[in-house]
Design an enzyme around this catalytic site. Structure first.
Site, mmCIF file in Angstrom:
data_model
loop_
_atom_site.group_PDB
_atom_site.id
_atom_site.type_symbol
_atom_site.label_atom_id
_atom_site.label_comp_id
_atom_site.label_asym_id
_atom_site.label_seq_id
_atom_site.Cartn_x
_atom_site.Cartn_y
_atom_site.Cartn_z
ATOM 1 N N GLU A 62 -10.797 -1.771 -10.193
ATOM 2 C CA GLU A 62 -11.517 -2.494 -9.143
ATOM 3 C C GLU A 62 -12.782 -1.772 -8.700
ATOM 4 O O GLU A 62 -13.630 -2.374 -8.036
ATOM 5 C CB GLU A 62 -10.594 -2.792 -7.948
ATOM 6 C CG GLU A 62 -10.232 -1.594 -7.111
ATOM 7 C CD GLU A 62 -9.309 -1.953 -5.956
ATOM 8 O OE1 GLU A 62 -8.125 -2.228 -6.229
ATOM 9 O OE2 GLU A 62 -9.758 -1.960 -4.800
ATOM 10 N N HIS A 71 -8.825 -8.055 -9.859
ATOM 11 C CA HIS A 71 -8.804 -7.717 -8.436
ATOM 12 C C HIS A 71 -9.507 -8.848 -7.685
ATOM 13 O O HIS A 71 -10.580 -9.301 -8.097
ATOM 14 C CB HIS A 71 -9.568 -6.400 -8.227
ATOM 15 C CG HIS A 71 -9.740 -6.008 -6.794
ATOM 16 N ND1 HIS A 71 -10.943 -6.172 -6.117
ATOM 17 C CD2 HIS A 71 -8.885 -5.478 -5.907
ATOM 18 C CE1 HIS A 71 -10.807 -5.740 -4.883
ATOM 19 N NE2 HIS A 71 -9.568 -5.314 -4.719
ATOM 20 N N ASP A 94 -0.091 0.303 -4.525
ATOM 21 C CA ASP A 94 -1.530 0.550 -4.659
ATOM 22 C C ASP A 94 -1.912 1.718 -3.752
ATOM 23 O O ASP A 94 -1.791 1.629 -2.530
ATOM 24 C CB ASP A 94 -2.292 -0.721 -4.241
ATOM 25 C CG ASP A 94 -3.801 -0.584 -4.413
ATOM 26 O OD1 ASP A 94 -4.266 0.481 -4.851
ATOM 27 O OD2 ASP A 94 -4.504 -1.568 -4.107
ATOM 28 N N ASP A 96 -12.998 -6.793 -10.879
ATOM 29 C CA ASP A 96 -13.338 -7.663 -9.752
ATOM 30 C C ASP A 96 -14.544 -8.508 -10.181
ATOM 31 O O ASP A 96 -15.644 -7.968 -10.387
ATOM 32 C CB ASP A 96 -13.685 -6.859 -8.493
ATOM 33 C CG ASP A 96 -13.817 -7.780 -7.287
ATOM 34 O OD1 ASP A 96 -12.995 -7.690 -6.372
ATOM 35 O OD2 ASP A 96 -14.754 -8.629 -7.277
ATOM 36 N N LYS A 109 0.832 -1.196 0.000
ATOM 37 C CA LYS A 109 0.000 0.000 0.000
ATOM 38 C C LYS A 109 0.869 1.251 0.000
ATOM 39 O O LYS A 109 1.931 1.291 0.642
ATOM 40 C CB LYS A 109 -0.909 0.011 1.233
ATOM 41 C CG LYS A 109 -2.000 -1.040 1.185
ATOM 42 C CD LYS A 109 -2.968 -0.798 0.050
ATOM 43 C CE LYS A 109 -3.940 -1.943 -0.140
ATOM 44 N NZ LYS A 109 -4.789 -1.775 -1.338
ATOM 45 N N GLU A 135 -4.148 -12.145 -7.743
ATOM 46 C CA GLU A 135 -4.008 -11.450 -6.454
ATOM 47 C C GLU A 135 -4.362 -12.412 -5.318
ATOM 48 O O GLU A 135 -5.398 -13.077 -5.341
ATOM 49 C CB GLU A 135 -4.945 -10.235 -6.422
ATOM 50 C CG GLU A 135 -4.878 -9.493 -5.092
ATOM 51 C CD GLU A 135 -5.471 -8.106 -5.122
ATOM 52 O OE1 GLU A 135 -6.295 -7.822 -5.999
ATOM 53 O OE2 GLU A 135 -5.079 -7.301 -4.249
ATOM 54 N N GLU A 143 -1.130 1.056 -8.873
ATOM 55 C CA GLU A 143 -2.565 0.756 -8.922
ATOM 56 C C GLU A 143 -3.385 1.894 -8.326
ATOM 57 O O GLU A 143 -3.042 2.420 -7.271
ATOM 58 C CB GLU A 143 -2.773 -0.545 -8.133
ATOM 59 C CG GLU A 143 -4.200 -1.022 -8.033
ATOM 60 C CD GLU A 143 -4.238 -2.438 -7.433
ATOM 61 O OE1 GLU A 143 -3.317 -3.242 -7.712
ATOM 62 O OE2 GLU A 143 -5.164 -2.738 -6.672
HETATM 63 MG MG MG Z 1 -6.369 -2.161 -5.125
#
Ligand code: MG
Length: 379
Positions: A246, A296, A194, A269, A166, A329, A220
């Site tokens: 996503e 995702h 991300d 997703d 992150k 993922e 991301e």
């Molecule tokens: Mg993400």
């Protein structure tokens, strides 16, 4: 054969330790799953991505469209649900309700026809994929750098070939975190970042340029998913590939993303954007633009296995004698529901996960655990 029952379950579990990303704190897992049963006693399972209680209501809304219907006609049922919700949910949560049902219908269809979903979708272009570890969230630790470095090293020891971390605290803090993690894991392991759309275009540009030296495989959701043109502009300002999708729904949302040349990597997703049926249509759209898809994935083994089948079926583009590896993922943050709901458990061997070969999703749902997590009292 007819559908006789559609049941929803909201599963919840308090986390032992909260974690944070750029938008908010996670202190609980709360997930809506659905079970669809036929008159001959077969059943399929699905899962929705997003606020569980709202997804449950959405499933209840469209359930009358399913009862008495033939589960093998899943795309016709998809369209009926879409038409019922279109006026209110061209984007968002009712699409996640349809997604959950769609995944359950594919699971059911696979069990009825005794074939894995990926075979029914048209075939398996690969039999294994490389999982990337999603983790390295923020916490209240006094020494976040040391905590993230230790976590990243654990993933490397476990055999992961790729890790996503992150960012989104602030540009200056992110640079320190990414530099520290990259130095700790060496250059062989892929590293992605991300931001969960935490930044303006100016901030995202500054961060990208500062991080180019750390060999980042993709950035991301750098900016808000509403600013398609900012994604496009950022792509021209950095050498880091840009990923997103996503928060996007249905083929129409992804078409906007693609028409704006917003992304290098499309992250649909499956349990949110319209299910396996719609994800397959979105993959065709992406194909017309030559955009790579790495979905995702968040939630339980149901969502993970749906993604395994989807990825198995993705065409190996560009075609060549030795096709490139595909990635999936694999969330590694605390989630007891993910770990105990489905069997067989997810296993990584030599950095790969095998595509399931059993009928449907290829998993069993432990209904004792469904009851266990359904009955948990929330604080
Ligand atoms: Mg993400």
């Amino acid at each position: 054969m007819k559908i006789t029952k559609v049941e929803t379950f909201v599963l919840s579990n308090k986390l032992k330790e909260s974690f944070f990303f750029s938008q908010w704190e996670y202190n609980e897992r709360r997930i809506c799953i659905v079970k669809i049963t036929t008159d001959d006693g077969q059943c399929g399972w699905g899962e929705g991505y997003g606020p569980a209680d709202v997804i449950k209501s959405g499933i209840n809304l469209v359930t009358p469209l399913l009862i008495g219907e033939n589960p093998l006609e899943n795309e016709r049922l998809w369209f009926n649900m879409y038409r019922k919700t279109l006026d209110f949910a061209r984007r968002g949560i009712l699409v996640a309700s349809i997604s959950a049902i769609d995944v359950a219908l594919w699971d059911l269809k696979g069990k009825i026809l005794n074939q894995p979903i990926s075979v029914l979708m048209g075939g398996q272009h690969r039999t294994k994929v490389i999982p990337y570890a999603t983790g390295l969230y923020f916490s209240e630790s006094d020494n976040l750098v040391a905590k993230l470095v230790a976590e990243a090293q654990t993933y490397v020891e476990q055999g992961f070939k790729a890790i996503k971390m992150k960012v989104g605290l602030s540009v200056s803090k992110d640079i320190i975190l990414v530099k520290s993690v990259r130095e700790a894991i060496g250059n062989e392991v892929k590293l992605m970042i991300d931001a969960n759309h935490a930044y303006s275009l100016r901030e995202a540009t500054k961060l990208s340029r500062a991080l180019e030296q750390y060999n980042i495989d993709w950035f991301e959701e750098p900016v808000s998913p509403e600013y398609y043109h900012h994604y496009n502009q950022l792509r021209s300002k950095t050498t880091i590939p840009i990923a997103g999708g996503e928060c996007e729904y249905l083929r129409y949302g992804f078409q906007t993303l693609l028409d704006n040349d917003s992304i290098d990597i499309l992250q649909v997703d499956i349990c949110g954007a319209g299910g396996l049926s719609e994800a397959k249509r979105i993959s065709t759209l992406a194909n017309t633009r030559g955009v790579e898809i790495i979905p995702h994935v968040w939630g339980t083994g149901i969502a993970f296995h749906a993604a395994l089948h989807f990825i198995a079926n993705l065409e190996p583009i560009p075609g060549r004698l030795q096709p490139s590896n595909k990635y999936i993922e694999y969330d590694r943050t605390e989630n007891e529901i993910r770990e105990s709901l489905t069997a067989p458990s997810i296993k990584m061997k030599n950095g790969y996960i095998d595509i399931p070969q059993l009928p449907g999703l290829g998993i069993q749902i432990d209904e004792k655990m469904v009851r266990h997590f359904s009955s948990e009292i929330l604080i």
